[in-house]
Design a protein around this motif. Structure first.
Motif, mmCIF file in Angstrom:
data_model
loop_
_atom_site.group_PDB
_atom_site.id
_atom_site.type_symbol
_atom_site.label_atom_id
_atom_site.label_comp_id
_atom_site.label_asym_id
_atom_site.label_seq_id
_atom_site.Cartn_x
_atom_site.Cartn_y
_atom_site.Cartn_z
ATOM 1 N N LEU A 3 0.830 -1.206 0.000
ATOM 2 C CA LEU A 3 0.000 0.000 0.000
ATOM 3 C C LEU A 3 0.864 1.256 0.000
ATOM 4 O O LEU A 3 0.571 2.225 -0.709
ATOM 5 C CB LEU A 3 -0.932 -0.008 1.210
ATOM 6 N N GLY A 4 1.933 1.230 0.777
ATOM 7 C CA GLY A 4 2.842 2.371 0.776
ATOM 8 C C GLY A 4 3.553 2.518 -0.557
ATOM 9 O O GLY A 4 3.816 3.637 -1.012
ATOM 10 N N TRP A 5 3.847 1.388 -1.190
ATOM 11 C CA TRP A 5 4.491 1.428 -2.504
ATOM 12 C C TRP A 5 3.593 2.105 -3.524
ATOM 13 O O TRP A 5 4.050 2.915 -4.329
ATOM 14 C CB TRP A 5 4.818 0.000 -2.937
ATOM 15 N N VAL A 6 2.297 1.779 -3.508
ATOM 16 C CA VAL A 6 1.355 2.419 -4.434
ATOM 17 C C VAL A 6 1.243 3.902 -4.131
ATOM 18 O O VAL A 6 1.248 4.742 -5.043
ATOM 19 C CB VAL A 6 -0.031 1.745 -4.343
ATOM 20 N N ARG A 7 1.170 4.236 -2.840
ATOM 21 C CA ARG A 7 0.976 5.634 -2.438
ATOM 22 C C ARG A 7 2.153 6.512 -2.855
ATOM 23 O O ARG A 7 1.988 7.674 -3.212
ATOM 24 C CB ARG A 7 0.762 5.694 -0.926
ATOM 25 N N THR A 8 3.346 5.956 -2.822
ATOM 26 C CA THR A 8 4.544 6.747 -3.156
ATOM 27 C C THR A 8 5.107 6.398 -4.533
ATOM 28 O O THR A 8 6.238 6.770 -4.848
ATOM 29 C CB THR A 8 5.638 6.483 -2.093
ATOM 30 N N PHE A 9 4.328 5.705 -5.338
ATOM 31 C CA PHE A 9 4.813 5.215 -6.627
ATOM 32 C C PHE A 9 5.352 6.347 -7.494
ATOM 33 O O PHE A 9 6.449 6.246 -8.055
ATOM 34 C CB PHE A 9 3.687 4.483 -7.354
ATOM 35 N N THR A 10 4.597 7.422 -7.624
ATOM 36 C CA THR A 10 5.002 8.516 -8.505
ATOM 37 C C THR A 10 6.253 9.203 -7.991
ATOM 38 O O THR A 10 7.168 9.508 -8.767
ATOM 39 C CB THR A 10 3.854 9.527 -8.636
ATOM 40 N N ALA A 43 -11.328 4.494 -9.073
ATOM 41 C CA ALA A 43 -11.675 4.864 -7.705
ATOM 42 C C ALA A 43 -10.737 4.202 -6.705
ATOM 43 O O ALA A 43 -10.263 4.845 -5.753
ATOM 44 C CB ALA A 43 -13.122 4.467 -7.425
ATOM 45 N N ALA A 44 -10.448 2.921 -6.909
ATOM 46 C CA ALA A 44 -9.597 2.193 -5.968
ATOM 47 C C ALA A 44 -8.187 2.768 -5.940
ATOM 48 O O ALA A 44 -7.615 3.004 -4.863
ATOM 49 C CB ALA A 44 -9.564 0.713 -6.342
ATOM 50 N N PHE A 45 -7.607 3.004 -7.105
ATOM 51 C CA PHE A 45 -6.236 3.514 -7.132
ATOM 52 C C PHE A 45 -6.156 4.942 -6.600
ATOM 53 O O PHE A 45 -5.169 5.313 -5.951
ATOM 54 C CB PHE A 45 -5.669 3.434 -8.555
ATOM 55 N N THR A 46 -7.184 5.732 -6.856
ATOM 56 C CA THR A 46 -7.188 7.094 -6.325
ATOM 57 C C THR A 46 -7.254 7.073 -4.800
ATOM 58 O O THR A 46 -6.533 7.816 -4.119
ATOM 59 C CB THR A 46 -8.368 7.887 -6.902
ATOM 60 N N TRP A 49 -3.701 9.162 -11.317
ATOM 61 C CA TRP A 49 -3.281 8.757 -12.658
ATOM 62 C C TRP A 49 -2.630 9.889 -13.459
ATOM 63 O O TRP A 49 -1.567 9.676 -14.063
ATOM 64 C CB TRP A 49 -4.480 8.180 -13.411
ATOM 65 N N PRO A 50 -3.192 11.109 -13.493
ATOM 66 C CA PRO A 50 -2.525 12.179 -14.262
ATOM 67 C C PRO A 50 -1.110 12.467 -13.763
ATOM 68 O O PRO A 50 -0.216 12.766 -14.566
ATOM 69 C CB PRO A 50 -3.453 13.384 -14.053
ATOM 70 N N ASP A 51 -0.884 12.365 -12.444
ATOM 71 C CA ASP A 51 0.476 12.563 -11.934
ATOM 72 C C ASP A 51 1.405 11.464 -12.440
ATOM 73 O O ASP A 51 2.582 11.720 -12.734
ATOM 74 C CB ASP A 51 0.466 12.553 -10.396
#
Length: 457
Positions: free
Chosen positions: A142-149, A313-316, A322-324
């Motif tokens: 979850l932290g990986w997804v949150r800080t992916f960008t 919705a889930a990824f947001t 996504w735009p970032d």
């Protein structure tokens, strides 16, 4: 001379005149591929194209072409050319999607193992591939997804070029006890080859069972099978194809109890596409074509919309905007030594030559008939291409052209365009009594590429 003989002679002239556009298309197909490789050779010799050893492919020519190790693939191709057309015509429909899946998987594997069984998983061991970053994801997904960008610059090439969902799929496989490159390769091949069944299902519900039956042999012996093993883009192909198939299924269901769940499931899969690859947005032209051709009821469209909204919705909510992601990936793309350094002028037409390799000469041969009206279709394609088949193929080709003109896909399109290239194959399916020679030409194209070209995928 018998009356039948006189009729045949009388029809010979018109038949030949109507057949010539198809032969011209095949000549253009061959000339375009030859020109792309010739120009690539000259550019590389001049030091202007150094990213790829064999432009327009991200591959290299084999020092020694494969010989006896190609025998299993050649034997399978010969058996499939002989057996697939009658099987596709006579078997009960319920047996055809599994046949298409099994046949495509066998064709893909027999081609790949000409380099040895290790070749199936070898691409996933590359330091540029997704599995190389799994160690960073495991401790805190979850932290990986949150800080992916924010951390994008520290990831491998393929992870930097895509949204986070492909990595999450590999992590889920590992959590299910299917970790390692071997299981990942098996999963990707099984998924990618299942698209043959999904596209056949779509054609049956949108066009008709006759067209779907005729499509199966060409979906099985597709030249693009060379690049199904082993690339994550094969999984993208499967997700898009099954999402579209479920949409077509829902649109044709009379009972809402069956239609609504299928529409939701199709929407869930199609909604994942932008989170698998940013370049899959133009592929929405295909499900849009299905909607236009089938005109489903409002409840089906509403269910589809609900499914489509789930992944964004889930990824947001998980913290990935996504735009970032698009902006960050574009930034790394522009400063990298990869695709952005390739010549736009060269790859604009050369990418289309690669598309020709993916789809094969049979698709080129049928293209004039698909572009014309059924009334004027070539006699060499006895069953004129139904307009719906042409629309589905044209939608995928339009998506390819959008990507090509945009310049974001310069090279490596032999894998990037897999989700698009599978759809034009359906127009190659309607060669009627001339199906076997063109099916053999498709197989020969794949065998030649595998024997002469060493690809990292």
């Amino acid at each position: 001379m018998t009356l039948t003989g006189e009729r045949r002679r009388a029809d010979a002239g018109p038949r030949a005149r109507r057949a010539w556009p198809g032969w011209v298309a095949v000549a253009v197909w061959a000339a375009g591929i030859a020109a792309a490789f010739t120009a690539g050779w000259y550019l590389r010799r001049a030091g202007l194209a150094t990213e790829d050893r064999l432009p327009p492919l991200h591959a290299q020519a084999r020092e020694r072409p494969l010989t006896w190790t190609m025998l299993p693939a050649a034997g399978f191709a010969a058996a499939a050319v002989a057996a697939l057309p009658p099987l596709a015509a006579r078997l009960p429909w319920r047996a055809l999607p599994p046949l298409a899946w099994a046949g495509a998987a066998a064709w893909t594997v027999t081609l790949a193992v000409s380099d040895g069984w290790d070749a199936l998983a070898a691409p996933l061991h590359a330091p540029t591939e997704y599995p190389a970053n799994l160690a960073q994801l495991r401790p805190d997904p979850l932290g990986w997804v949150r800080t992916f960008t924010e951390r994008l610059g520290g990831y491998t090439t393929h992870v930097r070029g895509h949204p986070p969902l492909p990595m999450l799929v590999l992590w889920a496989l590992e959590k299910a006890g299917l970790g390692g490159a071997g299981w990942a390769a098996a999963f990707l091949i099984a998924a990618g080859t299942s698209a043959a069944a999904a596209i056949a299902v779509t054609v049956r519900h949108v066009v008709g069972e006759g067209a779907a039956r005729a499509a199966v042999p060409f979906l099985v012996l597709a030249p693009l099978a060379v690049w199904i093993a082993t690339t994550m883009d094969a999984f993208f192909l499967a997700v898009s194809a099954w999402g579209t198939a479920l949409l077509a299924l829902a649109a044709r269901r009379r009972r809402m109890r069956a239609a609504v769940p299928a529409a939701v499931a199709g929407g869930l899969l199609l909604g994942c596409l932008p989170y698998l690859s940013y370049g899959l947005l133009p592929l929405y032209a295909v499900p849009l074509a299905v909607l236009l051709l089938t005109r489903p009821r409002a409840a089906v469209i509403a269910a589809l919309g609900a499914g489509l909204a789930a992944a964004p919705a889930a990824f947001t909510l998980l913290g990935f905007w996504w735009p970032d992601g698009v902006r960050a990936t574009l930034g790394t793309y522009l400063i990298s030594r990869g695709s952005a350094q390739r010549s736009y002028t060269y790859f604009l037409p050369a990418n289309l030559a690669v598309l020709g390799l993916l789809t094969g000469p049979a698709t080129a041969r049928a293209l004039p008939a698909a572009l014309g009206t059924p009334r004027r279709a070539a006699r060499s394609v006895p069953r004129a291409v139904p307009p719906a088949v042409a629309v589905l193929a044209a939608a995928a080709l339009a998506g390819v052209l959008v990507l090509d003109v945009s310049g974001v896909t310069r090279g490596e399109v032999e894998r990037i365009w897999l989700p698009f290239a599978a759809w034009p194959l359906i127009i190659a399916s309607l060669h009627g009594r001339a199906a076997r020679p063109w099916l053999a030409a498709q197989a020969a194209t794949a065998l030649a590429v595998q024997a002469l070209v060493l690809s990292p995928w």
